[in-house]
Design a protein around this motif. Structure first.
Motif, mmCIF file in Angstrom:
data_model
loop_
_atom_site.group_PDB
_atom_site.id
_atom_site.type_symbol
_atom_site.label_atom_id
_atom_site.label_comp_id
_atom_site.label_asym_id
_atom_site.label_seq_id
_atom_site.Cartn_x
_atom_site.Cartn_y
_atom_site.Cartn_z
ATOM 1 N N ALA A 341 0.837 -1.199 0.000
ATOM 2 C CA ALA A 341 0.000 0.000 0.000
ATOM 3 C C ALA A 341 0.865 1.240 0.000
ATOM 4 O O ALA A 341 2.069 1.182 0.272
ATOM 5 N N MET A 342 0.234 2.364 -0.298
ATOM 6 C CA MET A 342 0.902 3.651 -0.139
ATOM 7 C C MET A 342 -0.018 4.539 0.691
ATOM 8 O O MET A 342 -1.222 4.596 0.451
ATOM 9 N N VAL A 343 0.558 5.186 1.701
ATOM 10 C CA VAL A 343 -0.218 6.125 2.502
ATOM 11 C C VAL A 343 0.305 7.519 2.219
ATOM 12 O O VAL A 343 1.520 7.762 2.269
ATOM 13 N N LEU A 344 -0.610 8.421 1.900
ATOM 14 C CA LEU A 344 -0.238 9.801 1.579
ATOM 15 C C LEU A 344 -0.815 10.726 2.648
ATOM 16 O O LEU A 344 -1.976 10.575 3.043
ATOM 17 N N PHE A 345 -0.018 11.655 3.095
ATOM 18 C CA PHE A 345 -0.493 12.700 4.007
ATOM 19 C C PHE A 345 -0.444 14.002 3.218
ATOM 20 O O PHE A 345 0.634 14.433 2.779
ATOM 21 N N LEU A 346 -1.606 14.595 3.052
ATOM 22 C CA LEU A 346 -1.714 15.778 2.195
ATOM 23 C C LEU A 346 -2.195 16.973 2.998
ATOM 24 O O LEU A 346 -2.964 16.817 3.962
ATOM 25 N N ASP A 347 -1.747 18.126 2.585
ATOM 26 C CA ASP A 347 -2.235 19.343 3.211
ATOM 27 C C ASP A 347 -3.701 19.511 2.843
ATOM 28 O O ASP A 347 -4.029 19.739 1.679
ATOM 29 N N GLY A 348 -4.560 19.385 3.834
ATOM 30 C CA GLY A 348 -5.996 19.400 3.580
ATOM 31 C C GLY A 348 -6.529 20.762 3.192
ATOM 32 O O GLY A 348 -7.661 20.874 2.717
ATOM 33 N N ALA A 349 -5.715 21.781 3.414
ATOM 34 C CA ALA A 349 -6.186 23.132 3.081
ATOM 35 C C ALA A 349 -6.145 23.363 1.567
ATOM 36 O O ALA A 349 -6.782 24.269 1.055
ATOM 37 N N THR A 350 -5.359 22.533 0.863
ATOM 38 C CA THR A 350 -5.247 22.710 -0.588
ATOM 39 C C THR A 350 -6.362 21.929 -1.284
ATOM 40 O O THR A 350 -6.590 20.758 -0.975
ATOM 41 N N GLN A 351 -7.030 22.587 -2.185
ATOM 42 C CA GLN A 351 -8.093 21.900 -2.942
ATOM 43 C C GLN A 351 -7.463 21.156 -4.114
ATOM 44 O O GLN A 351 -6.727 21.739 -4.896
ATOM 45 N N LEU A 352 -7.748 19.872 -4.218
ATOM 46 C CA LEU A 352 -7.220 19.092 -5.339
ATOM 47 C C LEU A 352 -8.362 18.699 -6.262
ATOM 48 O O LEU A 352 -9.444 18.328 -5.792
ATOM 49 N N ALA A 353 -8.094 18.764 -7.561
ATOM 50 C CA ALA A 353 -9.135 18.386 -8.507
ATOM 51 C C ALA A 353 -9.455 16.900 -8.358
ATOM 52 O O ALA A 353 -10.594 16.469 -8.452
ATOM 53 N N ARG A 354 -8.406 16.107 -8.085
ATOM 54 C CA ARG A 354 -8.614 14.657 -8.023
ATOM 55 C C ARG A 354 -7.577 14.053 -7.074
ATOM 56 O O ARG A 354 -6.396 14.417 -7.115
ATOM 57 N N LEU A 355 -8.017 13.134 -6.239
ATOM 58 C CA LEU A 355 -7.066 12.456 -5.351
ATOM 59 C C LEU A 355 -6.434 11.280 -6.088
ATOM 60 O O LEU A 355 -7.067 10.663 -6.949
ATOM 61 N N PRO A 356 -5.175 10.955 -5.767
ATOM 62 C CA PRO A 356 -4.549 9.796 -6.415
ATOM 63 C C PRO A 356 -5.333 8.507 -6.125
ATOM 64 O O PRO A 356 -5.942 8.379 -5.070
ATOM 65 N N GLN A 357 -5.297 7.580 -7.075
ATOM 66 C CA GLN A 357 -5.982 6.294 -6.937
ATOM 67 C C GLN A 357 -4.966 5.169 -7.153
ATOM 68 O O GLN A 357 -4.006 5.340 -7.903
ATOM 69 N N ALA A 358 -5.226 4.006 -6.543
ATOM 70 C CA ALA A 358 -4.320 2.866 -6.719
ATOM 71 C C ALA A 358 -4.218 2.476 -8.196
ATOM 72 O O ALA A 358 -3.139 2.125 -8.697
ATOM 73 N N GLU A 359 -5.331 2.582 -8.924
ATOM 74 C CA GLU A 359 -5.335 2.174 -10.352
ATOM 75 C C GLU A 359 -4.326 2.981 -11.171
ATOM 76 O O GLU A 359 -3.813 2.498 -12.180
ATOM 77 N N ASP A 360 -4.045 4.200 -10.745
ATOM 78 C CA ASP A 360 -3.102 5.047 -11.500
ATOM 79 C C ASP A 360 -1.747 4.354 -11.652
ATOM 80 O O ASP A 360 -0.991 4.652 -12.571
ATOM 81 N N PHE A 361 -1.426 3.463 -10.716
ATOM 82 C CA PHE A 361 -0.091 2.859 -10.706
ATOM 83 C C PHE A 361 -0.021 1.570 -11.514
ATOM 84 O O PHE A 361 0.990 0.895 -11.547
ATOM 85 N N TYR A 362 -1.142 1.231 -12.169
ATOM 86 C CA TYR A 362 -1.168 0.022 -12.992
ATOM 87 C C TYR A 362 -1.285 0.319 -14.476
ATOM 88 O O TYR A 362 -1.258 -0.565 -15.282
ATOM 89 N N ARG A 363 -1.486 1.601 -14.821
ATOM 90 C CA ARG A 363 -1.654 1.883 -16.253
ATOM 91 C C ARG A 363 -0.816 3.108 -16.605
ATOM 92 O O ARG A 363 -0.586 3.982 -15.776
ATOM 93 N N LEU A 364 -0.408 3.144 -17.842
ATOM 94 C CA LEU A 364 0.412 4.282 -18.308
ATOM 95 C C LEU A 364 -0.469 5.451 -18.718
ATOM 96 O O LEU A 364 -1.591 5.255 -19.147
#
Ligand SMILES: Nc1nc2c(ncn2[C@@H]2O[C@H](COP(=O)(O)OP(=O)(O)OP(=O)(O)O)[C@@H](O)[C@H]2O)c(=O)[nH]1
Length: 364
Positions: A341-364
């Motif tokens: 697994a990967m655990v990410l700690f992100l600054d919650g004050a920043t608005q992100l368009a999209r959070l990273p997903q596990a699937e991102d690491f299986y496809r180019l």
């Protein structure tokens, strides 16, 4: 002679090791466990997230490790800590585990020592068998400027009996001295770099005297001139003096004492866990990582991952602290039941368009 938990009138010392996310707690405790006299130490690790990354890391270096995962000690895990300590005591008494004579609690990077102190103070069963030996707080000098914006950083320091500065091998110029000065506005606990700590002749002695270390201005200097020579001491204006870190700057003009910086609240840190169900292709993983890091930018505070790769039997630990990426470390041969697994700690004050997903690491 070594005493144990079960000699009469000998309560077991519990030392807290705190420090912000990625400050180097695990690395420091690993080093500590290599010191003479540290056998028979139990390490209790409180990890946020459900996937046992620290458990794998710890079981690699030392078997007597207990993982309290899923929540932060200061928020949800007090009951688990209490139950764990009770269980440790009864199991050792029944000899189902080896006897131990010291406990180290590594808190999560967002917790401070107060919950542990409270538990030990208020639980009568525990009070008769264990005592709070004090708190070592690790401060990453390279990232202290960013991390001090979070309230947890300051809370950890306020509870500290000894402050250890990590990252001094990577720090620029008088960065470590500047951080020591900042630290001294929050605590009068002695501060020193981790190499200075281990340069002391008897680290065990230092460990056992955490709470009786004299504070600056008390007129009692044995602790500083004896085993802890090299500590950064501070005067009443918070000016660091007498340190080996910047020997040419002992006579700096005093700086005004800084006040607590504006801080963000506990919930300002978002925690995202990506569970990997299959081994990853290295090249795909590396490219996806670049894309993810570029997208997150300064929002990323900390990432750690336990990984398996296709055609590689190893289990790898991967660390990122802010912009610093550390080389993946092979822990051991992977086992079928190892979570990855990967655990990410992100600054919650920043608005992100999209959070990273596990699937991102299986496809180019
Ligand atoms: N060069 C260098 N690297 C360090 C130092 N301290 C920690 N690191 C590296 O920083 C990364 C994070 O260190 P950890 O010991 O895992 O930090 P931690 O505080 O246990 O992390 P969390 O449990 O996530 O809060 C690892 O890759 C360490 O090897 C240091 O003093 N110098």
């Amino acid at each position: 002679m070594t005493t144990t938990a079960f000699d009469s009138d000998n309560r077991v010392a519990i030392t807290a090791v705190t420090g912000f996310l990625g400050s180097g707690k695990t690395r420091y405790i690993n080093q500590l466990l290599q010191q003479p006299g540290m056998a028979n130490t139990v390490v209790i690790v409180n990890e946020i997230g459900q996937l046992g990354i620290d458990q794998a890391n710890w079981s690699f270096v030392q078997p007597s490790t207990i993982l309290l995962e899923g929540g932060c000690l200061c928020c949800q895990m007090q009951g688990s800590m209490s139950a764990t300590l009770q269980r440790l005591f009864t199991d050792a008494l029944a000899r189902t585990i080896p006897r131990f004579n010291r406990i180290i609690v590594e808190t999560s990077g967002l917790a401070d020592a107060s919950a542990l102190r409270f538990t030990l103070h208020s639980d009568f069963f525990l009070k008769e068998r264990f005592y709070y030996n004090g708190c070592i707080c690790i401060v990453d000098v390279v990232n202290a400027d960013k991390q001090s914006a979070y309230i947890e950083w300051s809370r950890q320091l306020v509870q500290a009996d000894l402050v250890l500065l990590s990252g001094t091998d990577c720090a620029a110029g008088d960065q470590a001295l500047g951080v020591a000065q900042h630290v001294s506005t929050l605590t009068d606990a002695p501060a020193m770099s981790i190499p200075q700590f281990f340069a002391n002749e008897n680290t065990l002695d230092v460990l056992s005297k955490l709470q009786i270390s004299p504070r600056p201005g008390t007129g009692f200097s044995h602790f500083m001139t004896g085993p802890l020579a090299g500590a950064i001491v501070t005067n009443r204006r918070g000016l660091a003096q007498e340190q080996d870190l910047a020997p040419n700057r002992a006579h700096q003009p005093p700086k005004p004492q800084s006040s607590l910086r504006p801080v963000q609240t506990h919930s300002a840190i978002k925690i995202v866990t990506l569970a990997f169900t299959q081994p990853l292709r290295r090249s795909v993983f590396n490219q996806a990582l670049e894309v993810m890091l570029a997208g997150l930018g300064t929002t990323l505070i900390r990432a750690k991952a336990l990984l398996r790769f296709v055609d590689d039997p190893g289990l790898y630990l991967f660390n990122i602290v802010h912009a610093q990426r550390y080389p993946a470390q092979r822990l051991r041969a992977a086992q079928e039941q190892d979570p990855t697994a990967m655990v990410l700690f992100l600054d919650g004050a920043t608005q992100l368009a999209r959070l990273p997903q596990a699937e991102d690491f299986y496809r180019l």
